[in-house]
Design a protein around this motif. Structure first.
Motif, short mmCIF file in Angstrom:
data_model
loop_
_atom_site.label_atom_id
_atom_site.label_comp_id
_atom_site.label_asym_id
_atom_site.label_seq_id
_atom_site.Cartn_x
_atom_site.Cartn_y
_atom_site.Cartn_z
N UNK A 195 0.84 -1.21 0.00
CA UNK A 195 0.00 0.00 0.00
C UNK A 195 0.87 1.25 0.00
N UNK A 196 1.92 1.24 0.83
CA UNK A 196 2.85 2.39 0.87
C UNK A 196 3.53 2.56 -0.48
N UNK A 197 3.99 1.44 -1.06
CA UNK A 197 4.64 1.49 -2.38
C UNK A 197 3.68 2.08 -3.41
N UNK A 198 2.43 1.64 -3.37
CA UNK A 198 1.42 2.11 -4.34
C UNK A 198 1.18 3.62 -4.19
N UNK A 199 1.00 4.07 -2.96
CA UNK A 199 0.73 5.50 -2.72
C UNK A 199 1.91 6.37 -3.13
N UNK A 200 3.11 5.94 -2.76
CA UNK A 200 4.32 6.71 -3.14
C UNK A 200 4.49 6.73 -4.65
N UNK A 201 4.24 5.58 -5.29
CA UNK A 201 4.33 5.48 -6.75
C UNK A 201 3.38 6.45 -7.43
N UNK A 202 2.13 6.47 -6.99
CA UNK A 202 1.12 7.34 -7.61
C UNK A 202 1.43 8.81 -7.37
N UNK A 203 1.79 9.16 -6.14
CA UNK A 203 2.12 10.56 -5.82
C UNK A 203 3.36 11.00 -6.61
N UNK A 204 4.39 10.16 -6.63
CA UNK A 204 5.63 10.50 -7.34
C UNK A 204 5.43 10.67 -8.82
N UNK A 205 4.75 9.72 -9.45
CA UNK A 205 4.58 9.76 -10.91
C UNK A 205 3.57 10.81 -11.36
N UNK A 206 2.41 10.85 -10.72
CA UNK A 206 1.41 11.84 -11.11
C UNK A 206 1.84 13.26 -10.73
N UNK B 147 7.67 -8.53 -9.41
CA UNK B 147 7.60 -7.41 -8.47
C UNK B 147 8.44 -6.24 -8.96
N UNK B 148 9.57 -6.54 -9.61
CA UNK B 148 10.47 -5.48 -10.10
C UNK B 148 9.80 -4.63 -11.18
N UNK B 149 9.26 -5.28 -12.23
CA UNK B 149 8.75 -4.46 -13.34
C UNK B 149 7.33 -3.94 -13.13
N UNK B 150 6.60 -4.49 -12.13
CA UNK B 150 5.25 -3.98 -11.87
C UNK B 150 5.19 -3.03 -10.69
N UNK B 151 6.10 -3.17 -9.72
CA UNK B 151 6.02 -2.37 -8.49
C UNK B 151 7.27 -1.54 -8.21
N UNK B 152 8.44 -2.18 -8.27
CA UNK B 152 9.67 -1.50 -7.86
C UNK B 152 10.09 -0.43 -8.87
N UNK B 153 10.13 -0.78 -10.16
CA UNK B 153 10.57 0.17 -11.19
C UNK B 153 9.65 1.40 -11.26
N UNK B 154 8.32 1.22 -11.30
CA UNK B 154 7.45 2.42 -11.28
C UNK B 154 7.64 3.28 -10.04
N UNK B 155 8.01 2.65 -8.91
CA UNK B 155 8.29 3.41 -7.69
C UNK B 155 9.57 4.22 -7.80
N UNK B 156 10.62 3.62 -8.37
CA UNK B 156 11.94 4.24 -8.40
C UNK B 156 12.11 5.28 -9.50
N UNK B 157 11.44 5.07 -10.66
CA UNK B 157 11.69 5.93 -11.82
C UNK B 157 11.56 7.43 -11.56
N UNK B 158 10.48 7.91 -10.92
CA UNK B 158 10.39 9.36 -10.72
C UNK B 158 11.52 9.93 -9.87
N UNK B 159 12.05 9.11 -8.96
CA UNK B 159 13.14 9.58 -8.10
C UNK B 159 14.49 9.50 -8.83
N UNK B 160 14.69 8.42 -9.58
CA UNK B 160 15.95 8.26 -10.32
C UNK B 160 16.11 9.36 -11.37
N UNK B 161 15.01 9.65 -12.10
CA UNK B 161 15.09 10.60 -13.21
C UNK B 161 14.84 12.05 -12.80
N UNK B 162 14.40 12.29 -11.56
CA UNK B 162 14.02 13.65 -11.18
C UNK B 162 14.86 14.25 -10.06
N UNK B 163 15.08 13.49 -8.98
CA UNK B 163 15.74 14.06 -7.82
C UNK B 163 17.18 14.45 -8.07
#
Length: 309
Positions: A32-43, A276-292
């Motif tokens: 749930x935390x991963x999902x919320x962070x993913x959505x907030x980060x990407x959107x 888990x990597x391509x459905x959950x982890x990568x979408x979570x990490x991408x906004x931080x890797x490419x933005x921060x």
């Protein structure tokens, strides 16, 4: 078995991760935390790029669409997975299965082409900076982005259409946390050879084509970086490229392992941890890797936060 019996199985049970009550609660909270962070980060990244005119350049157009597709991937998989942690039956209909796979396949295919486009964009920006606006015009950028979405839709539709040739009469249980087509093929009464062949041909073609573009682009970038005289500039460029390439490697590596390896249909027990990597982890990490690590994005965030406050 009669043809009537073949058509009876139109609902399936998603096995998920575990039946242990305490572990289910822990996993629910984590995902749930991963999902919320993913959505907030990407959107949040999509909204920032839309609002900030300085970010209306090819690099950020690709990045915004990548974030949008990562959000699509998270929405396709995670809500149903979270629901199933506390659902008694964990049922999913065949049409829900098709919809889930359609949006996942669309997102992952578009991601492949968008990552290739981003790598080419960085290659042009670093290796041919004086010709950047000629070689990477906004028109070309929009054409490449549209091409990624069209390819994603076509790729998804091919597999969905060919799913209709299958009938299901074996176990109702799908040994996965989402409705992927490979474990679904195992339940088919009809030989899924054609479906497996199409997965291998089309998924393989998409991934190999985009991987070649990414590798060639990054090799040219690395060659240019090592020719830099400034050690500080070289170190900064290497650090940025390394983080980007790590994300790309994890994404392509996990997809290749699941869909292209031999006997991928027969060995789906190995797929859950990798998926888990391509459905959950990568979408979570991408906004931080490419933005921060990007000063333009950080400065744009600061400006918009000041406006809000």
């Amino acid at each position: 078995m009669t043809e009537d019996n073949y058509s009876l199985t139109t609902e399936f049970i998603l096995i998920g991760f575990t039946d242990h009550p305490k572990l289910k609660t822990v996993l629910f909270v984590v995902f749930l935390i991963i999902y919320l962070v993913t959505m907030v980060g990407n959107l949040g990244l999509v909204a920032l790029i839309l609002m900030e005119r300085r970010l209306h350049t090819p690099m950020y157009i690709f990045l915004g669409n990548l974030a949008l597709m990562d959000s699509c991937c998270a929405c396709a998989i995670t809500p149903k997975m979270l629901e199933n942690f506390f659902s008694k039956d964990r049922m999913i209909s065949l049409y829900e299965c098709m919809a889930q796979f359609y949006f996942l396949c669309l997102a992952e295919t578009a991601d492949c082409f968008l990552l290739a486009a981003m790598a080419y964009d960085r290659y042009v920006a670093i290796c041919s900076p004086l010709q950047y606006h000629t070689l990477m015009s906004k028109k070309l950028c929009l054409q490449m982005t549209a091409g990624a979405y069209i390819a994603g839709n076509l790729h998804s539709m091919i597999h969905i259409v060919f799913l209709f040739r299958l009938t299901f009469c074996r176990s109702h249980q799908i040994n996965h946390f989402f409705c992927d087509v490979l474990p679904l093929y195992k339940l088919s009464c009809v030989d899924p050879y054609i479906n497996e062949l199409l997965i291998f041909i089309f998924s393989g073609s998409v991934q190999v084509f985009s991987i070649i573009i990414v590798i060639i682009s990054y090799l040219c970038i690395l060659f240019m970086i090592f020719r830099m005289k400034s050690k500080e500039g070289r170190g900064r460029a290497l650090s940025t490229c390394a983080s980007h390439f790590l994300s790309v490697s994890m994404f392509y590596g996990s997809l290749l392992f699941v869909y292209i390896r031999p006997n991928s249909v027969k060995e789906e027990d190995k797929d859950k941890p990798v998926a888990i990597f391509y459905t959950l982890v990568i979408p979570l990490l991408n906004p931080f890797i490419y933005s921060l690590r990007n000063k333009e994005v950080i400065n744009a965030m600061k400006r918009n936060i000041k406006k809000i406050l």
